[in-house]
Write a protein that holds these residues in place. Structure first.
Motif, PDB file in Angstrom:
ATOM      1  N   LEU A 118       0.814  -1.205   0.000  1.00  6.61           N
ATOM      2  CA  LEU A 118       0.000   0.000   0.000  1.00  6.61           C
ATOM      3  C   LEU A 118       0.855   1.266   0.000  1.00  6.61           C
ATOM      4  O   LEU A 118       0.455   2.297  -0.546  1.00  6.61           O
ATOM      5  N   TRP A 119       2.034   1.204   0.587  1.00  7.56           N
ATOM      6  CA  TRP A 119       2.953   2.344   0.513  1.00  7.56           C
ATOM      7  C   TRP A 119       3.385   2.562  -0.937  1.00  7.56           C
ATOM      8  O   TRP A 119       3.465   3.707  -1.407  1.00  7.56           O
ATOM      9  N   ALA A 120       3.627   1.478  -1.659  1.00  9.92           N
ATOM     10  CA  ALA A 120       3.975   1.592  -3.077  1.00  9.92           C
ATOM     11  C   ALA A 120       2.798   2.135  -3.883  1.00  9.92           C
ATOM     12  O   ALA A 120       2.977   2.974  -4.777  1.00  9.92           O
ATOM     13  N   VAL A 121       1.586   1.684  -3.571  1.00  3.60           N
ATOM     14  CA  VAL A 121       0.401   2.186  -4.257  1.00  3.60           C
ATOM     15  C   VAL A 121       0.226   3.674  -3.997  1.00  3.60           C
ATOM     16  O   VAL A 121      -0.099   4.452  -4.915  1.00  3.60           O
ATOM     17  N   ARG A 122       0.463   4.091  -2.770  1.00  3.46           N
ATOM     18  CA  ARG A 122       0.336   5.519  -2.429  1.00  3.46           C
ATOM     19  C   ARG A 122       1.291   6.357  -3.267  1.00  3.46           C
ATOM     20  O   ARG A 122       0.936   7.430  -3.765  1.00  3.46           O
ATOM     21  N   HIS A 123       2.514   5.878  -3.410  1.00  2.31           N
ATOM     22  CA  HIS A 123       3.497   6.611  -4.205  1.00  2.31           C
ATOM     23  C   HIS A 123       3.051   6.678  -5.666  1.00  2.31           C
ATOM     24  O   HIS A 123       3.156   7.738  -6.306  1.00  2.31           O
ATOM     25  N   GLY A 124       2.543   5.569  -6.181  1.00  2.66           N
ATOM     26  CA  GLY A 124       2.082   5.554  -7.564  1.00  2.66           C
ATOM     27  C   GLY A 124       0.911   6.493  -7.789  1.00  2.66           C
ATOM     28  O   GLY A 124       0.856   7.213  -8.802  1.00  2.66           O
ATOM     29  N   ILE A 125      -0.044   6.511  -6.859  1.00  2.00           N
ATOM     30  CA  ILE A 125      -1.184   7.421  -6.986  1.00  2.00           C
ATOM     31  C   ILE A 125      -0.716   8.870  -6.911  1.00  2.00           C
ATOM     32  O   ILE A 125      -1.217   9.745  -7.636  1.00  2.00           O
ATOM     33  N   GLY A 126       0.276   9.129  -6.052  1.00  2.00           N
ATOM     34  CA  GLY A 126       0.819  10.473  -5.963  1.00  2.00           C
ATOM     35  C   GLY A 126       1.433  10.936  -7.278  1.00  2.00           C
ATOM     36  O   GLY A 126       1.243  12.082  -7.703  1.00  2.00           O
ATOM     37  N   LEU A 127       2.167  10.040  -7.949  1.00  2.00           N
ATOM     38  CA  LEU A 127       2.722  10.379  -9.263  1.00  2.00           C
ATOM     39  C   LEU A 127       1.616  10.612 -10.284  1.00  2.00           C
ATOM     40  O   LEU A 127       1.697  11.517 -11.118  1.00  2.00           O
ATOM     41  N   ALA A 128       0.566   9.789 -10.212  1.00  2.00           N
ATOM     42  CA  ALA A 128      -0.513   9.884 -11.183  1.00  2.00           C
ATOM     43  C   ALA A 128      -1.332  11.153 -11.015  1.00  2.00           C
ATOM     44  O   ALA A 128      -1.875  11.689 -11.995  1.00  2.00           O
ATOM     45  N   GLN A 129      -1.453  11.653  -9.794  1.00  2.00           N
ATOM     46  CA  GLN A 129      -2.312  12.809  -9.539  1.00  2.00           C
ATOM     47  C   GLN A 129      -1.887  14.039 -10.331  1.00  2.00           C
ATOM     48  O   GLN A 129      -2.714  14.896 -10.656  1.00  2.00           O
TER      49      GLN A 129
END
Length: 391
Positions: A118-129
């Motif tokens: 989930l930490w990796a997912v959070r980082h990915g969503i942050g890049l996508a935003q």
């Protein structure tokens, strides 16, 4: 009647209920809902958490890069501290295959209170935003998508007004142990979370399959994904609960052309997959563990034992009740075996598989109380009992 007879009748009654009263969980005809292509295709960012995935990326990542999607789409692969060159391999695959733009990011070590994925997912969503997408596709690094996968997911979400559309990827079934364990894994999951109940607004049933989740970006923000579920071990179910709990409309079904390429050739590999999260599913509660063990024994082990015991002892009614319960069990498993294109005679082995799952669940609890906690791709995160509970 004797205690054995009562238990056998109870098992038969349980199977009659499961057959008719548990959302027809055993049916496998629930695919993507009716859909029509939108006039304007929304932008989508695809987030792929990856840790030590070099072995499967050559089969999965090119399928994402090759998505035939009329709108704007981009792939964000999060290399979560891999030691096998996952990030560089992803860049090389993008250079070789072309297709959708690829960004490879790295989140660093997760802080206290976050499970690794989930930490990796959070980082990915942050890049996508930064791209302002309307949808996020959360998919695992071992999932291969058909060229029209993203297109059909978006069309289904738009047509049905869903905030979350998830497909249970077809898992690999090639080795002996995969044939015995994998179809039952999906069967048991559907029994716990009947797919037909998930799409009903206002129902308490919520689940998703983490390998393929299309999520509206505003629904993710409203449900505070993934921050609200940062402790979760069973992250896909926790995600669906958070989205549905915040008023979202969700859907889950079986996939036709979304496949997991990860092999589980040995029983040990499958054992780790199940035991990693089995006790978390029970909220790390000893009484729920005892109830689960008792329930598995009564529902899945009693029917064959009653059949053979009744035949050898001359108690024909016990044998008949046990045989009928086993027959109902077998009948409900046949559709899943057909879906996985497996020999139908394997349906009779479901009691044996259920016994393996019982042992895996007990082992999951043992590992928890030994302080080993849960793990994702070699990273262990042991926490106090309440920290990893699914809320």
């Amino acid at each position: 009647m004797s205690a054995v007879a009562w238990i056998t009748v109870g098992s038969l009654a349980a199977w009659l209920w499961l057959l008719l009263g548990q959302g027809f969980f055993w049916r496998t005809d629930l695919r993507l809902p009716p859909r029509r292509e939108p006039d304007d295709w929304p932008s989508v960012c695809i987030v792929v958490p990856a840790r030590d995935e070099a072995a499967v990326l050559p089969e999965s990542l090119p399928s994402l890069l090759a998505q035939d999607y009329p709108g704007r789409a981009e792939v964000f692969l999060v290399d979560d501290g891999s030691a096998d060159g996952t990030g560089e391999l992803a860049r090389e695959l993008a250079r070789t295959h072309g297709g959708l733009p690829l960004t490879v990011g790295s989140p660093g070590e997760p802080p206290a209170g976050w499970t690794g994925k989930l930490w990796a997912v959070r980082h990915g969503i942050g890049l996508a935003q930064a791209r302002g997408p309307e949808y996020l596709l959360l998919t695992d690094a071992d999932i291969a998508h058909a060229p029209d996968s993203l297109r059909t997911l978006v069309a289904a979400a738009r047509t049905g007004g869903f905030d979350l559309v998830s497909q249970m990827a077809r898992l690999r079934v090639e080795s002996v142990w995969e044939r015995l364990v994998v179809p039952a894994f999906v069967y048991f999951f559907a029994q716990l979370y009947p797919f037909r109940w998930i799409a009903v607004k206002g129902s308490r049933t919520a689940a998703a399959a983490g390998g393929c989740v299309l999520l509206r970006a505003d629904a993710a923000e409203r449900a505070r994904i993934p921050d609200a579920i940062r402790h979760a071990v069973i992250d896909d179910v926790a995600l669906a609960r958070a989205v549905k709990g915040s008023g979202g409309h969700i859907w889950l079904g079986l996939a036709e052309r979304v496949d997991s390429v990860r092999p589980y050739p040995r029983l040990h590999d499958l054992w780790r997959m199940v035991s990693r999260s089995a006790y978390a599913q029970l909220r790390h509660h000893p009484l729920l563990l005892l109830g689960t063990v008792f329930g598995l024994a009564v529902v899945y082990l009693v029917p064959p034992v009653a059949l053979f015991t009744g035949l050898f002892s001359g108690h024909t009614r016990i044998a008949a009740a046990g045989g009928l319960a086993w027959l109902l069990m077998t009948a409900t498993y046949l559709p899943m075996l057909r879906y996985y294109r497996q020999p139908l005679w394997l349906a009779a082995s479901l009691p044996l598989t259920a016994f393996l799952y019982l042992l895996m669940t007990v082992d999951s609890a043992v590992q928890h109380y030994r302080g080993r906690g849960a793990a994702w791709k070699g990273r262990t995160y042991a926490r106090p009992d309440t920290a990893l509970d699914e809320r």
